[in-house]
Enzyme design. Structure first.
Site, short mmCIF file in Angstrom:
data_model
loop_
_atom_site.label_atom_id
_atom_site.label_comp_id
_atom_site.label_asym_id
_atom_site.label_seq_id
_atom_site.Cartn_x
_atom_site.Cartn_y
_atom_site.Cartn_z
N GLU A 182 0.78 -1.11 0.08
CA GLU A 182 0.19 0.02 0.05
C GLU A 182 0.75 1.42 -0.14
O GLU A 182 0.46 2.35 0.47
CB GLU A 182 -0.93 -0.05 1.08
CG GLU A 182 -1.99 -0.95 0.95
CD GLU A 182 -3.04 -1.41 2.23
OE1 GLU A 182 -2.93 -0.35 3.11
OE2 GLU A 182 -3.69 -2.24 1.99
N GLU A 258 -5.54 -8.39 -1.02
CA GLU A 258 -6.01 -7.90 0.44
C GLU A 258 -7.30 -7.55 0.44
O GLU A 258 -7.81 -6.67 -0.30
CB GLU A 258 -5.14 -7.11 0.87
CG GLU A 258 -5.32 -6.79 2.57
CD GLU A 258 -4.41 -5.83 3.38
OE1 GLU A 258 -3.21 -5.82 3.10
OE2 GLU A 258 -5.45 -5.24 4.46
#
Ligand SMILES: *[C@@H]1O[C@H](CO)[C@@H](O)[C@H](O)[C@H]1NC(C)=O
Ligand SMILES: *[C@@H]1O[C@H](CO)[C@@H](O)[C@H](O)[C@H]1NC(C)=O
Ligand SMILES: *[C@@H]1O[C@H](CO)[C@@H](O)[C@H](O)[C@H]1NC(C)=O
Ligand SMILES: *[C@@H]1O[C@H](CO)[C@@H](O)[C@H](O)[C@H]1NC(C)=O
Ligand SMILES: *[C@@H]1O[C@H](CO)[C@@H](O)[C@H](O)[C@H]1NC(C)=O
Ligand SMILES: *[C@@H]1O[C@H](CO)[C@@H](O)[C@H](O)[C@H]1NC(C)=O
Length: 666
Positions: A182, A258
């Protein structure tokens, strides 16, 4: 498959329109016009960070039972994929995970619990797909800057070492590796990672990018052919079941690398059911990975109970097999990576969705869900309202499946109206007439219809009842629990606390716990400026914490603490009662980890390279402290917080040791 596959499904829907509303719609399941994408599996993510921390300290047989519910084929979740954090020494949501290279000249492939977890998963399912992804890196990788791409060769070598170590020391084949969780990617780094993998004999390890949003990675891949050759899979996080045009155009495998991150109650199970089907129906994603694998961290840390099941009480042995385990089983027990989706997948006419997969050898598995909006709420991203009502759905099997005469049936019913859900029940097999069957679908149900007969709802006797953390707790760090480097129940929130052996010590401090970081890591979340490991019961109010401490630097200080009220990504703002001693001969009592609110201070005579015994008692609104058994300060007024964990830590990233830790709580 491209958009053509979706239009086939829509066309089938309109064909099925019937004048009798009770007859419902007819959906054709057919491989006649070719198949859809290859399925890559369903998985769980351990890490990002420290989400399996408490699992390793479960006694047998409970620990093995939990692992069976996660990984054992035809038992529970029967996961196809295990993704783990490549520990980077920094706070990555619910704690820190240790790196295999704390220092530049240091390599150790026996730290933490991810190696163990991967081996346990592989023991149960030798075919499990293993994935590694870094969230953070030790400070030396960034040469002191919070950026791992300035020295891409160092970062690539660091990551490749982890993959080589997995093979060399644990015989684990890591099949996929990611970039930086991320965070921004760097095309030059990705290419260099590919080159470094190839040069190290790891041509088979495939790269996922970029574990963030679909863009800008999808566009980068379209514009940069060399980058496109380096990347095998686009992994997006929390895609809300949809993808983007650029991502489809790359022709890459698309994964929700995810997803979920929702409380694992029944509504969370509903969210997971919807995601698992609709990630393919809406977004052509062929793998979905749950954050996280198992809720094995203190529940008061951020995102408590967001795993597929709950195992957060090693002291009692209690664990809870939650609804997402059985929702996973609906897909995983009747498919395998390498199976192929049919093009005929889609939405049900009155809401819900269906997918169908085949092994290419005549086997067929269909998974349907009719989760209603209110009962399948995912935390991110929230979906716009939608309606699902009860409906009759007729399926017509064609092509290779036309002659199937019987399907096994598995059903979950969330039954929110009666409050009595039932999960993964095996019903009587369904007899097909001319390749057709009709289901009377209620709201909030999940069905699997399959030619595979091997499914099983595994079970064990009830684990011990839930219990609070013991009120009297001590650890002299002498009895160790190989192969783990960490002491039971301590959850590092900044810094890394490891077992240490000092063979030259004459005793009694041969076996200690040592904070080992000497430099701030390349962080992912906001680590504290201090190091801290929390332990115990968050509800503790009145207690005595004591510990022997040794500072290994003249520049630092160490603390013991009570009522620590925050951890995880909020650790910088943690409050509590912190009793510090410093190598310069002073002490301090503060109301916060950052040390801004001082409750008491003075001379202590403490120094480095010498053991001291600290003791902190907090009762009601008063705190007092002992040094080496003698009162040092008393009646410090503590108005907030009223409760929290016990903790140990250091004032800065310096070495320090701890021994004979003890808590007695009221
Ligand atoms: C489904 O079909 C049955 C008859 O087989 C009928 O009684 C029922 O009302 C139908 N349900 C719906 C929602 O149309
Ligand atoms: C692993 O995969 C192979 C090849 O697909 C298969 O034959 C075998 O049964 C699988 N093993 C398990 C435990 O699933
Ligand atoms: C389906 O799978 C089973 C078990 O893997 C296998 O034995 C069988 O040959 C396959 N094909 C059909 C048509 O059932
Ligand atoms: C859901 O159904 C209700 C009642 O029929 C209707 O008012 C509402 O607009 C529908 N919502 C959506 C998103 O279709
Ligand atoms: C190990 O013990 C010896 C003897 O007590 C002591 O001098 C030394 O500082 C210790 N080393 C560490 C790293 O604790
Ligand atoms: C902690 O001590 C205070 C003061 O004696 C008391 O009022 C409070 O009830 C105690 N809390 C617990 C949980 O025992």
């Amino acid at each position: 498959m491209d958009a053509a596959g979706l239009s086939v499904a829509v066309w089938v829907l309109s064909l099925g329109m019937s004048s009798d509303p009770c007859a419902g719609h007819t959906y054709v399941l057919d491989d006649g016009a070719g198949l859809g994408r290859v399925f890559d599996g369903i998985g769980g993510l351990s890490g990002g960070g420290a989400t399996s921390r408490l699992l390793v300290n479960y006694a047998e047989p409970y620990r093995s039972q939990i692992l069976d519910f996660l990984f054992k084929p035809n038992f529970g979740a029967s996961l196809h994929i295990l993704k783990v954090e490549i520990g980077g020494d920094a706070q990555t949501t619910d704690g820190t995970e240790p790196s295999h290279m704390h220092y530049e000249n240091d390599e150790n492939y026996f730290r933490g619990y991810e190696w163990w977890l991967m081996k346990e998963a592989k023991k149960r399912n030798p075919n499990i797909t293993l994935i590694g992804l870094p969230w953070a890196f030790p400070g030396w990788v960034g040469h002191g800057k919070n950026w791992p791409y300035d020295y891409p060769d160092i970062t690539a070598a660091y990551v490749v070492n982890w993959i080589l170590g997995a093979k060399q020391y644990h015989d684990l084949d890591i099949q996929y590796v990611g970039i930086w969780n991320e965070r921004n990617y760097d095309s030059k780094y990705i290419k260099l990672l590919r080159y470094t993998l190839d040069k190290s004999g790891l041509e088979g390890v495939r790269i996922i990018a970029s574990d963030n949003l679909w863009e800008p990675i999808a566009l980068s891949l379209l514009l940069d052919p060399e980058l496109s050759r380096a990347v095998d899979v686009i992994g997006a996080h929390y895609p809300g079941t949809t993808t983007v045009k650029d991502a489809l155009q790359t022709q890459k495998q698309l994964w929700s690398s995810e997803d979920y991150s929702t409380l694992n109650d029944d509504i969370g199970g509903g969210c997971w059911a919807r995601i698992l089907n609709q990630n393919y129906v809406n977004g052509l994603m062929t793998a979905t990975i749950s954050w996280n694998l198992v809720s094995s961290y203190y529940e008061e840390l951020p995102f408590g109970r967001d795993g597929l099941m709950t195992a957060e009480e090693p002291w009692s042995g209690n664990y809870v097999v939650e609804s997402p385990i059985w929702i996973t089983a609906h897909s995983t027990q009747f498919t395998q990576p390498g199976w192929t989706y049919l093009q005929t997948v889609g939405h049900l006419a009155q809401g819900g969705s269906y997918v169908a997969l085949t092994d290419g050898k005549g086997n067929l598995t269909v998974v349907l869900e009719t989760m209603t909006h209110d009962h399948s709420v995912c935390i991110r991203p929230p979906l716009p309202p939608f309606n699902v009502t009860s409906q009759n759905a007729t399926f017509q099997l064609k092509g290779s499946f036309a002659s199937i005469q019987e399907l096994q049936v598995w059903r979950s019913q969330f039954n929110f109206k009666t409050k009595k859900p039932s999960f993964f029940e095996k019903l009587a097999p369904l007899k097909l007439i001319d390749g057709s069957f009709t289901l009377n679908l209620a709201e909030d149900e999940v069905y699997t219809l399959t030619t595979i007969t091997a499914g099983q709802k595994g079970s064990y006797p009830e684990p011990p009842p839930s219990a609070r953390f013991p009120k009297a707790y001590k650890d002299d760090f002498n009895v160790r629990n190989p192969p783990f480097s960490e002491a039971p129940d301590f959850a590092d929130q900044t810094g890394v606390f490891e077992y240490y052996i000092n063979l030259t010590d004459p005793g009694p401090h041969i076996f200690t716990l040592r904070q080992v970081l000497t430099q701030r890591p390349v962080t992912w979340a906001a680590d504290a400026d201090q190091t801290i490991s929390v332990v115990g019961d968050y509800q503790w109010q009145n207690l005595t914490v004591s510990c022997d401490v040794l500072m290994e630097s003249v520049k630092t200080g160490v603390f013991i603490a009570a009522r620590v009220d925050k951890g995880g990504q909020s650790i910088r703002g943690a409050q509590g009662v912190f009793f510090w001693v410093f190598a310069d001969g002073t002490y301090k009592v503060t109301n916060d980890l950052a040390g801004n609110t001082v409750l008491a201070e003075g001379q202590s005579g403490t120094r480095a390279y010498s053991w001291h015994t600290l003791s902190l008692t907090v009762k009601g609104q008063y705190a007092s402290g002992l040094l080496n058994g003698y009162p040092l300060w008393k009646n410090a007024v503590v108005l907030t917080p009223g409760n929290g964990w016990a903790a140990i830590g250091t004032h800065s990233f310096e070495l320090a040791q701890f021994d004979n830790f003890a808590v007695v709580a009221e």
